[in-house]
Each structure stands twice: as C-alpha cells, then as structure tokens.
Design an enzyme around this catalytic site. Sequence first.
Site, short mmCIF file in Angstrom:
data_model
loop_
_atom_site.label_atom_id
_atom_site.label_comp_id
_atom_site.label_asym_id
_atom_site.label_seq_id
_atom_site.Cartn_x
_atom_site.Cartn_y
_atom_site.Cartn_z
N THR A 1 0.85 -1.19 0.00
CA THR A 1 0.00 0.00 0.00
C THR A 1 0.89 1.24 0.00
OG1 THR A 1 -1.79 1.17 1.16
CG2 THR A 1 -0.20 0.01 2.53
N HIS B 1 2.73 -11.53 14.16
CA HIS B 1 3.86 -12.05 14.94
C HIS B 1 3.68 -13.54 15.25
CE1 HIS B 1 7.52 -11.64 16.94
NE2 HIS B 1 7.28 -10.63 17.76
#
Length: 411
Positions: A330, A382
């Site tokens: 993006t 994560h």
Amino acid sequence: MAEIIVPELAESITEGTISTWFKQVGDSVEKGENVLELETDKVNVEIVSEEAGVISELKAEEGDTVEVGQVIAIVGEGSGAPAADSAKEEKTEDNKEESKSESVASESADEDASVVVATPSARKLAREKGIDIKDINAADPRGLVRSQDVNKHSTAPAKEETPKETPKAATKENTTPEKPVRREKMSRRRQTIAKRLLDVSQNTAMLTTFNEIDMTNVMELRKRKKESFMERNDGTKLGFMSFFTKAVTAALRKYPAVNAEIDGTDLIYKEFFDVSIAVSTDEGLVVPVVRNTDRKTFAEIENDIAELAGKARDKKLSLDEMSGGSFTITNGGVFGSLMSTPIINGTQAAILGMHTIQKRPVAIGDDIEIRPMMYIALSYDHRIIDGAESVGFLKTVKELIENPEDLLLEG
C-alpha cells in the site's frame, strides 16, 4: 414468463444490495441484457436477463438487500418501451406506476387509513431525500403520493412550531443549541471493509517495524531510462511500484514465512507470488492482485497495476481479480503520508507500507548530505513471522531499492 434471480457469485458472498435498476416495469429487455447492478461485499456485479421480453414486475427496489437465489424481477412476453433516463420518460414511467397504484389506493383507503399508498419512484425519492412518506400531503384526492408531491414537500418552507414553555428548572440545561450533523448510510463495501479491518486487528498479533530508503539511485535510474522504457513498451511509464513489487518478490523468496498464512494449527507456505496492490476508491481501499510477479517484467507489472487501478475506480473489478493475493503493498505516499502502520490484508501474514519521498539530511560516511528519503513500514502477524525475519525482509527491500540494478539479477 421468466424469473430474474440473484445468481451464485462466490463461495463467500451470500447477499448483495441493489445499486441501480437499468430497467423498469414496462421496459423491453433482450436475452443477456443488463437489468440491474448489484453491490456486493467485494465488487459490483451486473445481472442479466436470461430471456427476452418485457419487465412485468420488480420485486425489490434500489437499496434493498437481496440474497443469492432470490427472485427480484419477472420478465413477461411481449414488447415494451425501451428504457430511458430523461425526465420525460421518467414521468411516463411514473404514470405507469401510478395506474398500478391507483387501484391499490382505492382499495386500501377503506381498509386502513394509516397506510400510505405511493408510487415506487415516490418512495425511492423520499428515501433519497430523507423524508418520511407519511409526512407528505398527496395532491391526488385518493391519497396516492407521486414524485411531484415529494419534490413539493422537500421545497416547502418548514412550518413554525409553537414554542413550548420550558420549565424554569430545565432552562439552563437546554440553552446550548443543537449542532448540525449529517447522517449517511455506509455503503455495503464500506461496512465490509470496516468489519474486516476490525477482525484483523482483533484476531492477529500485529506488529509494525520500520526502515528508511535512500531513493537517490532508483530516482536517477528512472530518470535516465524513462524515455527509452516508454518507447520500448508502447507508452508504458516506468513508476516506482514496479521496483517495489520486484523487490518485495525477491524478499518473499528469501523469507517464505512472510508469504505464509495460518490455517487452524497449520502454516501454509505459498510457493507463488501474487502481490495485492491497494487502490483508493470513493468507497474505500480495494486490493486487486498482480499475478506471478516473479515471472513478469517491469513493463508487465506497470501495465497490470494501471489496468487494475482503472477497473477499481470504475467498479469493474471481477471477483477473481480481487482474490488470492499472498502479500500486499500500500502506498500512502501518494497522499503525502510520511509514516503509518498499515493493517494486514485479510488472512495474509504481512503488508508493506510505502510513504512520501522527502528530502532530509543524512550521514553519508563522515559527511551530511540532503537525500530523497522514504520511510517504509512492515506490519506483520507475529504468530507467523519473528522479529528477525521482519527486519531482514525490510532490509532486503531497502538494499534492492537502493541498488536497483541488483533487481535485474533477481529476474
């Protein structure tokens, strides 16, 4: 007689909202001709008639939510007037609707005086103007509300209400004037975007790491090669997105966990490189996919991005063009964003955020120089990606952009 139903769209799509009717009752329609536009969670879909004939009944109005398999219109035999968008044709259509509604009005008036009888176009216009149909005075002696009654009501001056005497004890509490607001219903796509972004933020262990890139070399290379690039590739412009897409593809090869996703208790490592490119539209960000970026040239990537961005803004993207991406880029820099923490796209493991290029003083050896610098951000899950992998991924992208000739060696 034939029915027009909401077709199967995709496995994850079970309903949509009618955005626009291209045909009205009495209009002729050919086999395969577009009858309406349906807005779904992902794309707008034009629904066609499977038979030729005349629209004899519309079972849903613009703005209604309809489900897959639901009958939304009836096509009868015969020929009717072609659809038109002019005010004269709309007036004729109103007359058709009124003739159908007049008999209902005469029958309903005796049954329940509280029921408001109105033409479909009048109800639609009232919804658009935010007017309660019950508040409209009909000029028709039988109480049938027409479009002109709605327009007359909306332009009429508001009646002054007789002020009620305010109790002395409450005077202090009511002295602040009410602030003006404007309420607007969210589009189906905006609602879906909001829901999915919230789901991602709640269901992933999202973390963001940053780095910065000296854009000097890639800007100079682009400046030197842009003319010859356009000549060799039929006018295609050499932009920064192809460099970043190629750099991301090389980094995904090196760090396969960034190209993975969780499925239950399994990790799925994707051995393909389909990069989603975020595109801003009036209804929010959409993320069409550039396929097989490892096998495409810079020109092919630039062409794909330009074509997909155009389709996105024109609401012409297909479901296939929106699904299956393995990583997202993006670029908030086109709007002037200096730094951000982008949100992961769907079930993907990570997203790269690009930002505006800004000249800043940086240390080059023992000297301070002014260089065009860009901050980049990697937001990642994560649960899948460790910190060392995320940092290594960003460093790889940084090194390749700062040494753009190396991208040619990456294929």
